[in-house]
Motif scaffolding. Structure first.
Motif, mmCIF file in Angstrom:
data_model
loop_
_atom_site.group_PDB
_atom_site.id
_atom_site.type_symbol
_atom_site.label_atom_id
_atom_site.label_comp_id
_atom_site.label_asym_id
_atom_site.label_seq_id
_atom_site.Cartn_x
_atom_site.Cartn_y
_atom_site.Cartn_z
ATOM 1 N N LYS A 175 0.790 -1.271 0.041
ATOM 2 C CA LYS A 175 -0.089 -0.087 -0.119
ATOM 3 C C LYS A 175 0.637 1.230 -0.120
ATOM 4 O O LYS A 175 1.728 1.359 0.873
ATOM 5 N N ARG A 177 2.303 4.931 0.170
ATOM 6 C CA ARG A 177 2.280 6.349 0.751
ATOM 7 C C ARG A 177 2.436 7.496 0.076
ATOM 8 O O ARG A 177 1.334 8.158 -0.253
ATOM 9 N N LYS A 178 3.395 7.493 -0.634
ATOM 10 C CA LYS A 178 3.878 8.643 -1.409
ATOM 11 C C LYS A 178 4.683 8.302 -2.659
ATOM 12 O O LYS A 178 5.809 7.525 -2.275
ATOM 13 N N GLU A 186 7.234 5.462 -1.099
ATOM 14 C CA GLU A 186 7.481 5.055 0.462
ATOM 15 C C GLU A 186 6.254 4.211 0.630
ATOM 16 O O GLU A 186 5.041 4.486 0.149
ATOM 17 N N ASP A 188 3.108 2.563 2.944
ATOM 18 C CA ASP A 188 2.412 2.870 4.044
ATOM 19 C C ASP A 188 2.040 1.511 4.875
ATOM 20 O O ASP A 188 2.034 1.635 5.956
ATOM 21 N N ASP A 189 1.885 0.554 3.956
ATOM 22 C CA ASP A 189 1.405 -0.928 4.534
ATOM 23 C C ASP A 189 1.826 -1.933 3.625
ATOM 24 O O ASP A 189 1.966 -1.508 2.565
ATOM 25 N N ARG A 245 10.819 3.018 8.324
ATOM 26 C CA ARG A 245 10.381 3.435 7.023
ATOM 27 C C ARG A 245 10.545 2.318 5.970
ATOM 28 O O ARG A 245 11.886 1.618 6.192
#
Ligand code: UTP
Length: 294
Positions: A175, A177-178, A186, A188-189, A245
Motif C-alpha cells: 500500500k 504512501r507517496k 514510500e 504505508d502498509d 520506513r
C-alpha cells in the motif's frame, strides 16, 4: 556496504511435483544453469560475499553445486576440454557459503528466522531461491535497491512489480504512501495475499528484499497464519507499525521476474533462458519456427 544475503530454498515445491519429489526446485535448469546459480551470480555482482542458503530435506545437491569437484576439474583441465572447464568458472566467485536446515518448512518468514545468528545484527538481503530477476538495465534492480538503502540506512527496501489485479491474491502487496521518484515509493502498509476487492494496489513483492536486523525480532512476534506458516509480510508490517520506513523499488520495462513456482511459469522461464543461450539459442529458435510452422 551490505555483504550478507539469505537465500530461502527449503520449501517443498509441491506445485512442481513430481519434478521436485527428490530434487530441489531451486536446482531446476533455466537454460544451461540451475535457477539458484543465477541468484548467487546476481548477489555476487552487487558485492555480496557471504550467503546463507536455507535448505531442508532433499536439498543436498545445492551444496554440491557450489562446492568444487576437484576430481572433475582435474579431469577437464588435463584432457584439454577448456570449453567445459570454463563452464565451472562460477566456482571461483568470491563467496563464502553457509547452510542451515529448516526441518519443518513453516513459511518464508520462518525460513528467514533461521538466519538470525548469521546476520549478526547487520542489514542483509533476502533473495528467494526460486526467482530470477532478468535485467538489461545498466543498474539492475538489486543495485538500485542497495543504492537507495545506502542513503536511507535504517529503512527496509523491497523490490516490486505490477501484476494483474486478479493475481494480487498470490502475492504480498504494497500500500503506497507517496511516490518519491519514478518507480520508487514510500510504503504505508503491506498485505499478504489480499483479494482483488480490498487490495490497496497491484504492486507485488518481487522476491528481493533489503532488511534491517530488526526483522528477526519482528519475526519472533508474528502469529502463524494459514497452515501455521510465518509470513515475512506480517513481520514487515510490524516494522512499519514501529516506525521503520519502508521503500518499494519497481522493476522497469527492461526487467522481468521469473519464478519457477508453477509449471507454466517454469516452462515460460525455461523457454526464455534457452532462447537466450549464446551457444544453442539460435538453433532452438529455428527448431521452434519449424515446429510451429511460422
Ligand atoms: P514458495 O512458497 O513459492 O515455495 O516459496 P514452496 O513452499 O516450495 O512452494 P509450494 O507451494 O510447496 O509449491 C518461495 C521460496 O521460499 C522458500 C522456497 O524454497 C522458495 O525458494 N521457502 C518457502 C522456504 O525456504 N521455506 C518455507 O517454509 C517456504
Amino acid at each position: 556496504m551490505i555483504k550478507k544475503a539469505i537465500i530461502p530454498a527449503a520449501g517443498l515445491g509441491t506445485r512442481m511435483l513430481p519434478l521436485t519429489k527428490s530434487q530441489p526446485k531451486e536446482m531446476l535448469p533455466l537454460g544451461d544453469k540451475p535457477c539458484i546459480q543465477y541468484i548467487v551470480e546476481e548477489l555476487a555482482s552487487v558485492g555480496v560475499n557471504q550467503i546463507l542458503i536455507i535448505t531442508g530435506q532433499m536439498k543436498r545437491s545445492i551444496e554440491d553445486h557450489f562446492d568444487s569437484n576437484l576430481e572433475l576439474n582435474q579431469k577437464l583441465s588435463s584432457s584439454g576440454q577448456k570449453d567445459l572447464f570454463e563452464r565451472l568458472e562460477f566456482e571461483n566467485m568470491n563467496i563464502q557459503f553457509f547452510y542451515t536446515r529448516q526441518s519443518n518448512p513453516l513459511g518464508l518468514g520462518d525460513a528467514v528466522r533461521h538466519g538470525k545468528s548469521f546476520i549478526n545484527g547487520e542489514p542483509f538481503i533476502i533473495a528467494l531461491g526460486d526467482s530470477v530477476i532478468y535485467s538489461s538495465e545498466r543498474e539492475p534492480l538489486l543495485k538500485r535497491m542497495l543504492d537507495w538503502h545506502k542513503n536511507h540506512p535504517d529503512s527496509f527496501v523491497v523490490g516490486t512489480r505490477h501484476v494483474h489485479m486478479d493475481m494480487v491474491q498470490r502475492y504480498g502487496i504494497v500500500k503506497p504512501r507517496k511516490k518519491l521518484e519514478e518507480n520508487i515509493l514510500e510504503i504505508d502498509d503491506v498485505i499478504e495475499k489480499p483479494s482483488p476487492r480490498v487490495a490497496p494496489s497491484n504492486l507485488a513483492f518481487a522476491a528481493r528484499y533489503i532488511m534491517p536486523p530488526d526483522i528477526m525480532d519482528a519475526l519472533e512476534r508474528v502469529a502463524p497464519g494459514t497452515g501455521g506458516e510465518i509470513h515475512l509480510t506480517d513481520a514487515i508490517r510490524i516494522l512499519l507499525k514501529e516506525g521503520i520506513r519502508g521503500y518499494s523499488i519497481s522493476l522497469t520495462e527492461n526487467e522481468k521476474r521469473y519464478d519457477i513456482g508453477t509449471m507454466i511459469s517454469y516452462y515460460e522461464a525455461f523457454v526464455d533462458f534457452a532462447l537466450a543461450d549464446e551457444r544453442y539459442g539460435y538453433q532452438l529458435k529455428q527448431y521452434i519456427i519449424r515446429k510451429l510452422d511460422l
